[in-house]
Design a protein around this motif. Structure first.
Motif, PDB file in Angstrom:
ATOM      1  N   LEU A 232      -9.920 -46.122 -14.562  1.00 25.17           N
ATOM      2  CA  LEU A 232      -9.502 -47.389 -15.155  1.00 25.17           C
ATOM      3  C   LEU A 232     -10.768 -48.144 -15.531  1.00 25.17           C
ATOM      4  CD1 LEU A 232      -7.138 -49.435 -15.731  1.00 25.17           C
ATOM      5  CD2 LEU A 232      -7.663 -50.411 -13.491  1.00 25.17           C
ATOM      6  N   ASP A 233     -10.928 -48.486 -16.812  1.00 27.62           N
ATOM      7  CA  ASP A 233     -12.182 -49.144 -17.178  1.00 27.62           C
ATOM      8  C   ASP A 233     -12.187 -50.591 -16.691  1.00 27.62           C
ATOM      9  OD1 ASP A 233     -11.770 -51.178 -19.433  1.00 27.62           O
ATOM     10  OD2 ASP A 233     -10.742 -49.447 -20.289  1.00 27.62           O
ATOM     11  N   THR A 234     -13.385 -51.129 -16.597  1.00 27.00           N
ATOM     12  CA  THR A 234     -13.583 -52.409 -15.919  1.00 27.00           C
ATOM     13  C   THR A 234     -12.929 -53.568 -16.651  1.00 27.00           C
ATOM     14  OG1 THR A 234     -15.704 -51.504 -15.178  1.00 27.00           O
ATOM     15  CG2 THR A 234     -15.346 -53.841 -14.824  1.00 27.00           C
ATOM     16  N   ILE A 235     -12.925 -53.548 -17.971  1.00 29.02           N
ATOM     17  CA  ILE A 235     -12.279 -54.626 -18.727  1.00 29.02           C
ATOM     18  C   ILE A 235     -10.784 -54.664 -18.421  1.00 29.02           C
ATOM     19  CG2 ILE A 235     -11.575 -55.306 -21.064  1.00 29.02           C
ATOM     20  CD1 ILE A 235     -14.382 -54.692 -22.001  1.00 29.02           C
ATOM     21  N   GLN A 236     -10.144 -53.488 -18.381  1.00 22.77           N
ATOM     22  CA  GLN A 236      -8.718 -53.462 -18.059  1.00 22.77           C
ATOM     23  C   GLN A 236      -8.464 -53.963 -16.638  1.00 22.77           C
ATOM     24  OE1 GLN A 236      -6.707 -53.146 -20.379  1.00 22.77           O
ATOM     25  NE2 GLN A 236      -8.004 -52.215 -21.929  1.00 22.77           N
ATOM     26  N   ALA A 237      -9.324 -53.605 -15.711  1.00 19.55           N
ATOM     27  CA  ALA A 237      -9.165 -54.086 -14.337  1.00 19.55           C
ATOM     28  C   ALA A 237      -9.270 -55.603 -14.270  1.00 19.55           C
ATOM     29  CB  ALA A 237     -10.208 -53.439 -13.429  1.00 19.55           C
ATOM     30  N   ALA A 238     -10.185 -56.173 -15.043  1.00 23.82           N
ATOM     31  CA  ALA A 238     -10.342 -57.624 -15.062  1.00 23.82           C
ATOM     32  C   ALA A 238      -9.103 -58.308 -15.634  1.00 23.82           C
ATOM     33  CB  ALA A 238     -11.578 -57.997 -15.882  1.00 23.82           C
ATOM     34  N   ILE A 239      -8.559 -57.746 -16.705  1.00 25.52           N
ATOM     35  CA  ILE A 239      -7.341 -58.300 -17.306  1.00 25.52           C
ATOM     36  C   ILE A 239      -6.171 -58.192 -16.332  1.00 25.52           C
ATOM     37  CG2 ILE A 239      -5.633 -57.914 -19.141  1.00 25.52           C
ATOM     38  CD1 ILE A 239      -8.024 -57.026 -20.923  1.00 25.52           C
ATOM     39  N   LEU A 240      -6.066 -57.060 -15.653  1.00 24.09           N
ATOM     40  CA  LEU A 240      -4.963 -56.859 -14.713  1.00 24.09           C
ATOM     41  C   LEU A 240      -5.049 -57.805 -13.517  1.00 24.09           C
ATOM     42  CD1 LEU A 240      -4.788 -52.985 -14.901  1.00 24.09           C
ATOM     43  CD2 LEU A 240      -2.964 -54.557 -15.564  1.00 24.09           C
ATOM     44  N   GLN A 241      -6.265 -58.144 -13.102  1.00 22.86           N
ATOM     45  CA  GLN A 241      -6.407 -59.123 -12.017  1.00 22.86           C
ATOM     46  C   GLN A 241      -5.811 -60.464 -12.427  1.00 22.86           C
ATOM     47  OE1 GLN A 241      -9.962 -59.644  -9.585  1.00 22.86           O
ATOM     48  NE2 GLN A 241     -10.814 -57.775 -10.492  1.00 22.86           N
ATOM     49  N   VAL A 242      -6.064 -60.866 -13.662  1.00 23.17           N
ATOM     50  CA  VAL A 242      -5.491 -62.125 -14.152  1.00 23.17           C
ATOM     51  C   VAL A 242      -3.972 -62.032 -14.185  1.00 23.17           C
ATOM     52  CG1 VAL A 242      -5.309 -63.674 -16.146  1.00 23.17           C
ATOM     53  CG2 VAL A 242      -7.544 -62.720 -15.509  1.00 23.17           C
ATOM     54  N   LYS A 243      -3.467 -60.952 -14.764  1.00 20.55           N
ATOM     55  CA  LYS A 243      -2.022 -60.830 -14.953  1.00 20.55           C
ATOM     56  C   LYS A 243      -1.270 -60.665 -13.625  1.00 20.55           C
ATOM     57  CE  LYS A 243      -1.638 -59.247 -19.709  1.00 20.55           C
ATOM     58  NZ  LYS A 243      -0.935 -58.287 -20.598  1.00 20.55           N
ATOM     59  N   LEU A 244      -1.914 -60.051 -12.648  1.00 27.56           N
ATOM     60  CA  LEU A 244      -1.259 -59.864 -11.354  1.00 27.56           C
ATOM     61  C   LEU A 244      -0.870 -61.198 -10.728  1.00 27.56           C
ATOM     62  CD1 LEU A 244      -0.346 -57.809  -9.217  1.00 27.56           C
ATOM     63  CD2 LEU A 244      -2.657 -57.929  -8.235  1.00 27.56           C
ATOM     64  N   ARG A 245      -1.658 -62.227 -10.987  1.00 26.91           N
ATOM     65  CA  ARG A 245      -1.356 -63.552 -10.442  1.00 26.91           C
ATOM     66  C   ARG A 245      -0.056 -64.122 -11.019  1.00 26.91           C
ATOM     67  NH1 ARG A 245      -7.196 -64.177 -11.042  1.00 26.91           N
ATOM     68  NH2 ARG A 245      -6.996 -65.402 -12.961  1.00 26.91           N
ATOM     69  N   TYR A 246       0.342 -63.651 -12.183  1.00 26.93           N
ATOM     70  CA  TYR A 246       1.535 -64.159 -12.862  1.00 26.93           C
ATOM     71  C   TYR A 246       2.745 -63.245 -12.704  1.00 26.93           C
ATOM     72  CZ  TYR A 246      -1.508 -67.487 -15.285  1.00 26.93           C
ATOM     73  OH  TYR A 246      -2.385 -68.504 -15.572  1.00 26.93           O
ATOM     74  N   LEU A 247       2.563 -62.076 -12.116  1.00 26.15           N
ATOM     75  CA  LEU A 247       3.600 -61.058 -12.156  1.00 26.15           C
ATOM     76  C   LEU A 247       4.914 -61.513 -11.528  1.00 26.15           C
ATOM     77  CD1 LEU A 247       4.550 -58.233 -12.857  1.00 26.15           C
ATOM     78  CD2 LEU A 247       3.494 -57.409 -10.727  1.00 26.15           C
ATOM     79  N   ASP A 248       4.871 -62.102 -10.360  1.00 25.11           N
ATOM     80  CA  ASP A 248       6.121 -62.516  -9.714  1.00 25.11           C
ATOM     81  C   ASP A 248       6.853 -63.564 -10.553  1.00 25.11           C
ATOM     82  OD1 ASP A 248       5.861 -60.788  -7.591  1.00 25.11           O
ATOM     83  OD2 ASP A 248       4.934 -62.263  -6.262  1.00 25.11           O
ATOM     84  N   ARG A 249       6.101 -64.465 -11.161  1.00 25.81           N
ATOM     85  CA  ARG A 249       6.724 -65.473 -12.027  1.00 25.81           C
ATOM     86  C   ARG A 249       7.391 -64.801 -13.222  1.00 25.81           C
ATOM     87  NH1 ARG A 249       2.902 -69.815 -14.917  1.00 25.81           N
ATOM     88  NH2 ARG A 249       2.172 -69.961 -12.743  1.00 25.81           N
ATOM     89  N   TRP A 250       6.686 -63.858 -13.836  1.00 25.88           N
ATOM     90  CA  TRP A 250       7.248 -63.167 -14.996  1.00 25.88           C
ATOM     91  C   TRP A 250       8.475 -62.346 -14.617  1.00 25.88           C
ATOM     92  CZ3 TRP A 250       1.806 -61.269 -16.899  1.00 25.88           C
ATOM     93  CH2 TRP A 250       1.153 -62.336 -17.554  1.00 25.88           C
ATOM     94  N   ASN A 251       8.421 -61.713 -13.459  1.00 24.54           N
ATOM     95  CA  ASN A 251       9.584 -60.938 -13.022  1.00 24.54           C
ATOM     96  C   ASN A 251      10.788 -61.845 -12.759  1.00 24.54           C
ATOM     97  OD1 ASN A 251       8.378 -58.422 -13.241  1.00 24.54           O
ATOM     98  ND2 ASN A 251       7.837 -58.289 -11.073  1.00 24.54           N
ATOM     99  N   GLN A 252      10.541 -63.017 -12.219  1.00 20.76           N
ATOM    100  CA  GLN A 252      11.631 -63.963 -12.006  1.00 20.76           C
ATOM    101  C   GLN A 252      12.224 -64.405 -13.343  1.00 20.76           C
ATOM    102  OE1 GLN A 252      13.261 -64.814  -9.327  1.00 20.76           O
ATOM    103  NE2 GLN A 252      14.601 -66.168 -10.507  1.00 20.76           N
ATOM    104  N   GLN A 253      11.370 -64.626 -14.337  1.00 21.97           N
ATOM    105  CA  GLN A 253      11.866 -64.980 -15.663  1.00 21.97           C
ATOM    106  C   GLN A 253      12.722 -63.851 -16.250  1.00 21.97           C
ATOM    107  OE1 GLN A 253       7.765 -66.096 -17.042  1.00 21.97           O
ATOM    108  NE2 GLN A 253       8.815 -67.802 -18.021  1.00 21.97           N
ATOM    109  N   ARG A 254      12.295 -62.617 -16.047  1.00 22.70           N
ATOM    110  CA  ARG A 254      13.086 -61.480 -16.516  1.00 22.70           C
ATOM    111  C   ARG A 254      14.470 -61.471 -15.845  1.00 22.70           C
ATOM    112  NH1 ARG A 254      10.315 -57.121 -18.978  1.00 22.70           N
ATOM    113  NH2 ARG A 254       8.067 -57.430 -19.176  1.00 22.70           N
ATOM    114  N   THR A 255      14.486 -61.751 -14.549  1.00 24.26           N
ATOM    115  CA  THR A 255      15.747 -61.780 -13.815  1.00 24.26           C
ATOM    116  C   THR A 255      16.674 -62.859 -14.368  1.00 24.26           C
ATOM    117  OG1 THR A 255      14.661 -60.959 -11.815  1.00 24.26           O
ATOM    118  CG2 THR A 255      16.779 -62.068 -11.528  1.00 24.26           C
ATOM    119  N   GLU A 256      16.110 -64.022 -14.676  1.00 27.70           N
ATOM    120  CA  GLU A 256      16.917 -65.109 -15.230  1.00 27.70           C
ATOM    121  C   GLU A 256      17.439 -64.753 -16.617  1.00 27.70           C
ATOM    122  OE1 GLU A 256      14.146 -68.318 -14.982  1.00 27.70           O
ATOM    123  OE2 GLU A 256      14.299 -68.478 -12.786  1.00 27.70           O
TER     124      GLU A 256
END
Length: 376
Positions: A232-256
């Motif tokens: 996994l290249d480092t830029i993708q890892a950095a982006i995924l770290q940011v997105k991981l912080r939002y994942l539960d919120r996004w999943n809740q939105q999907r559920t709604e």
């Protein structure tokens, strides 16, 4: 009338643009583009999220599955049981190891492997089961693990579409011996390119995977196995770290959003809505309905509806029109049309409607009204 795509990644990016771009620029400024602390930190964070001790990041969800099989020494002469209703990679990786995929029919309500049919295909050659948590809904992992214990089989969870899903409170990817994740951009946790990860609580398995994903290299220029280049290249890892912080919120939105679809679509004739098992937390990578076939049509009625929707600006998707057991490349395995009837029926009827966290209520109304007009 605005066109509504199946997923809108640009809209998501605008919400986290500053954080994402700052993370990418920090990597670019560091000069460390492969490996390093950023990748290690993402692995630590993702292991914590999945509630496991070990996470190994890799190039893709496909590589995650392949590396998992290799780490378990599965290969020539072995058999691996899996569903016939999944993306091709689920079976492809089994074949790449030299093993043989053995396909099982699905539960008509969840689209996941029919756990009651697994035991009937177990042989002396069976080494593992790969349940796929399709569309974001967990497979019945109690049943899968009970079978695996009875026959001394490995379980590799294909979590590509289900990051954040849970079975009886346990995160997918923490229940089987190994969990495999995809970070393809359209996934619930998506990179800006390819990416994947393997999760496990077995330190020896994790060590083997780390060696295999670096050309089988246990020490610099010492190669103990034939591996591959799957980092996994480092830029993708950095982006995924940011997105991981939002994942539960996004999943809740999907559920709604799924609940709103359920309400708006409940009275439409000729369709079946997706079902959720009581013991599972569905994360809705896809919202997939059935368009019931008309007996007089040789072409799936679903395909006719899909074309009409597209003409009205609604872009829907079909996952998956050709079951794995009927793929041309697997004709030598001897499966025949009609052998896995529930899979084959689903392949003619499923239709995935637009689904992403920022889908608005007005857009959902447009989808539903358009579908109603098509069905009429």
């Amino acid at each position: 009338m605005n066109q509504i795509p199946p997923v809108n990644l640009a809209r998501q990016h605008q919400l986290i643009r500053e954080e994402t771009e700052a993370a990418v620029l920090e990597v670019l400024s560091s000069g460390r583009y492969i490996g390093g602390a950023v990748v290690s930190e993402f692995e630590r964070q993702f292991a914590s999220y999945v509630s496991v001790s070990e996470c190994v990041a890799c190039n893709s969800g496909t590589d995650a599955l392949y590396l998992a099989l290799r780490a378990l020494n599965i290969g020539q002469g072995d058999e691996v049981i899996t569903t016939s209703f999944s993306f091709f990679a689920t079976a492809e990786v089994i074949t790449r190891t030299g093993a043989t995929p053995v396909f099982v029919d699905i539960d008509p309500q969840t689209f996941n492997i029919d756990v009651d049919r697994i035991e009937s295909v177990i042989t002396s050659k069976t080494k593992a089961i790969i349940p796929v948590h399709l569309f974001g809904q967990p497979t019945d992992m109690n049943a899968v693990m009970a079978i695996a214990r009875s026959y001394n089989l490995f379980v590799i969870e294909d979590c590509a579409q289900a990051t954040g899903a849970r079975w009886q409170g346990k995160p997918v990817g923490s229940i089987g011996h190994i969990g495999c994740f995809s970070f393809f951009p359209t996934k619930n946790l998506g990179a800006c390119g390819d990416g994947g990860a393997i999760t496990t609580n077995d330190r020896a398995i994790a060590a083997s995977i780390r060696t295999l994903k670096e050309h089988g290299m246990s020490d610099r220029y010492r190669h103990d196995a034939i591996g591959l280049n799957s980092r996994l290249d480092t830029i993708q890892a950095a982006i995924l770290q940011v997105k991981l912080r939002y994942l539960d919120r996004w999943n809740q939105q999907r559920t709604e959003i799924a609940a709103i679809y359920d309400r708006l679509l409940s009275l439409l004739p000729g369709i079946e809505l997706p079902q959720t098992l009581a013991n599972s937390k569905h994360v809705w990578n896809q919202y997939t309905i059935r368009i019931k076939d008309k007996e007089e049509d040789s072409q799936p009625y679903r395909d006719i509806v899909r074309v009409k929707l597209q003409q009205m600006g609604i872009i829907s998707m079909v996952y998956y029109p050709i079951p794995l057991h009927l793929q041309p490349v697997y004709k030598d395995l001897g499966y025949q049309t009609g052998q896995l009837p529930t899979v084959e029926q689903a392949a003619r009827e499923v239709l995935s409607l637009p689904m992403f966290p920022d889908l608005s209520f007005e857009e959902q109304q447009q989808v539903v009204y358009s579908l109603k007009d098509c069905l009429n």
